[in-house]
Design an enzyme around this catalytic site. Structure first.
Site, PDB file in Angstrom:
ATOM      1  N   LYS A  52     -34.489 -10.727 -18.867  1.00  0.00           N
ATOM      2  CA  LYS A  52     -34.551 -12.166 -19.181  1.00  0.00           C
ATOM      3  C   LYS A  52     -35.755 -12.802 -18.494  1.00  0.00           C
ATOM      4  O   LYS A  52     -36.463 -13.612 -19.107  1.00  0.00           O
ATOM      5  CB  LYS A  52     -33.246 -12.861 -18.737  1.00  0.00           C
ATOM      6  CG  LYS A  52     -32.072 -12.526 -19.646  1.00  0.00           C
ATOM      7  CD  LYS A  52     -30.723 -13.001 -19.112  1.00  0.00           C
ATOM      8  CE  LYS A  52     -29.599 -12.526 -20.036  1.00  0.00           C
ATOM      9  NZ  LYS A  52     -28.245 -12.876 -19.583  1.00  0.00           N
ATOM     10  N   GLN A  96     -25.524 -15.359 -14.427  1.00  0.00           N
ATOM     11  CA  GLN A  96     -25.191 -14.083 -15.074  1.00  0.00           C
ATOM     12  C   GLN A  96     -23.727 -13.727 -14.821  1.00  0.00           C
ATOM     13  O   GLN A  96     -23.243 -13.775 -13.685  1.00  0.00           O
ATOM     14  CB  GLN A  96     -26.127 -12.981 -14.538  1.00  0.00           C
ATOM     15  CG  GLN A  96     -25.967 -11.641 -15.215  1.00  0.00           C
ATOM     16  CD  GLN A  96     -26.378 -11.644 -16.689  1.00  0.00           C
ATOM     17  OE1 GLN A  96     -27.230 -12.404 -17.113  1.00  0.00           O
ATOM     18  NE2 GLN A  96     -25.770 -10.776 -17.475  1.00  0.00           N
ATOM     19  N   ASP A 119     -26.487 -21.160 -21.969  1.00  0.00           N
ATOM     20  CA  ASP A 119     -25.536 -20.107 -22.366  1.00  0.00           C
ATOM     21  C   ASP A 119     -24.503 -20.640 -23.363  1.00  0.00           C
ATOM     22  O   ASP A 119     -23.822 -19.839 -24.026  1.00  0.00           O
ATOM     23  CB  ASP A 119     -24.764 -19.618 -21.132  1.00  0.00           C
ATOM     24  CG  ASP A 119     -25.268 -18.288 -20.607  1.00  0.00           C
ATOM     25  OD1 ASP A 119     -25.730 -17.466 -21.417  1.00  0.00           O
ATOM     26  OD2 ASP A 119     -25.186 -18.089 -19.381  1.00  0.00           O
TER      27      ASP A 119
HETATM   28  N1  GUN Z   1     -23.321 -11.356 -19.254  1.00  0.00           N
HETATM   29  C1  GUN Z   1     -23.381 -10.658 -20.410  1.00  0.00           C
HETATM   30  N2  GUN Z   1     -23.919 -11.425 -21.389  1.00  0.00           N
HETATM   31  C2  GUN Z   1     -24.196 -12.614 -20.836  1.00  0.00           C
HETATM   32  C3  GUN Z   1     -24.774 -13.826 -21.348  1.00  0.00           C
HETATM   33  O1  GUN Z   1     -25.124 -13.960 -22.522  1.00  0.00           O
HETATM   34  N3  GUN Z   1     -24.906 -14.831 -20.443  1.00  0.00           N
HETATM   35  C4  GUN Z   1     -24.503 -14.717 -19.158  1.00  0.00           C
HETATM   36  N4  GUN Z   1     -24.662 -15.777 -18.361  1.00  0.00           N
HETATM   37  N5  GUN Z   1     -23.959 -13.628 -18.657  1.00  0.00           N
HETATM   38  C5  GUN Z   1     -23.813 -12.579 -19.501  1.00  0.00           C
END
Ligand code: GUN
Length: 290
Positions: A52, A96, A119
């Site tokens: 990311k 995350q 998100d």
């Molecule tokens: N963990 C797995 N996928 C995601 C996501 O799309 N966002 C976040 N914040 N955590 C994740």
């Protein structure tokens, strides 16, 4: 029948290139800012966060990295989120998931300012999605819809089956498909006859987190199959929730694992951050289309 393999990596790359073009061409006083918070040492989460951050930089988004130890107190994480909410250079906040067991994920999700919730996990944004109102939509579901639409533009009347009811994938993807006028069924661990449900589905989204659970002969001939699962086998190999090789003989189109849904999640995280920047700076009123 041999299925078309839907190239998530290429589609994600084209979304990122469009975003980079828009962001770099815009010439603002500051770049869009994305705060990424990782708590603990989950190896998969570390990889996701690294990807990311790298994709943000390549797209012209400034990222703020907050790596916290496994034993971080819930109150300290909430205090960090409050600081990021108040920081005008931060347009998007991503914490995350999963978080360590001693931290209540729901509290953290609710602490994020809904206007920075790229998100789309905050109940305010979830409520907007249910209500058909503008808000942030979770990134993986947006990615799934884009992949489906890369092979079938008009989804009206299609029977869609979504396996998994998580707030991150299953529920929002169902709502997006409903908004596209699909007839949507949500399946989960208590569904009575999953194979029979699958056999009815023109569009099948598997987000159960169970390796190769969907067998090839469960798939309706010609169906579009989107595999959200990322499972690591004991051999170290990655696999999805669908038995891919068998499924290719029945589906008309299918996403691989890896290089299917995964890169799309990141592309839409960047897209949501750009949307947040434009909303927060008032630019979306000038340019509602992107
Ligand atoms: N963990 C797995 N996928 C995601 C996501 O799309 N966002 C976040 N914040 N955590 C994740």
């Amino acid at each position: 029948m041999t299925a078309t393999i839907i190239d998530g990596q290429a589609i994600a790359a084209s979304i990122r290139a469009e975003l980079a073009h828009a962001i770099r061409g815009a010439g603002f006083a500051r770049a869009p800012g994305l705060a990424v918070v990782l708590v603990g040492n989950d190896p998969a989460s570390k990889v996701y966060v690294r990807n990311k951050l790298k994709a943000s930089a390549e797209t012209g988004i400034l990222s703020f990295e907050h790596i916290l130890p496994e034993d971080t107190k819930e109150a300290d994480l909430l205090a960090l989120v409050a600081r990021l909410n108040a920081d005008d250079t931060v347009d998007g906040i991503l914490v995350q998931m999963p978080l360590p067991k001693h931290i209540d994920e729901r509290k953290v999700i609710q602490a994020v300012d809904p206007a920075k919730d790229v998100d789309g996990f905050h109940p305010v944004n979830a409520g907007h999605l249910v209500s058909g109102m503008p808000g942030f939509v979770p990134c993986t579901p947006l990615g799934c819809l884009k992949l489906i639409k890369s092979v079938r533009h008009d989804l009206a009347g299609a029977r869609a089956l979504v396996i998994g009811r998580s707030i991150t994938v299953g529920r929002p993807v169902s709502l997006l498909l409903l908004a596209e006028n699909c007839t949507v069924t949500m399946a989960h661990s208590r569904t009575a006859d999953l194979a029979a449900e699958c056999r009815q589905a023109d569009i099948l989204v598997a987000a159960a987190g169970r390796p190769r659970m969907v067998q090839g002969d469960w798939i309706k001939p010609g169906a579009i199959v989107i595999d959200v699962g990322i499972n690591r086998l004991e051999s170290g190999e990655l696999c999805g929730d669908v038995a891919f090789d068998e499924a290719c003989r029945h589906a008309s189109a299918i996403t691989p694992v890896p290089k299917g849904v995964g890169p799309m999640t990141i592309a839409y995280l960047l897209a949501n951050t750009w949307t947040s920047f434009r909303r927060r700076t008032g630019l979306h009123k000038l340019d509602p289309g992107t």
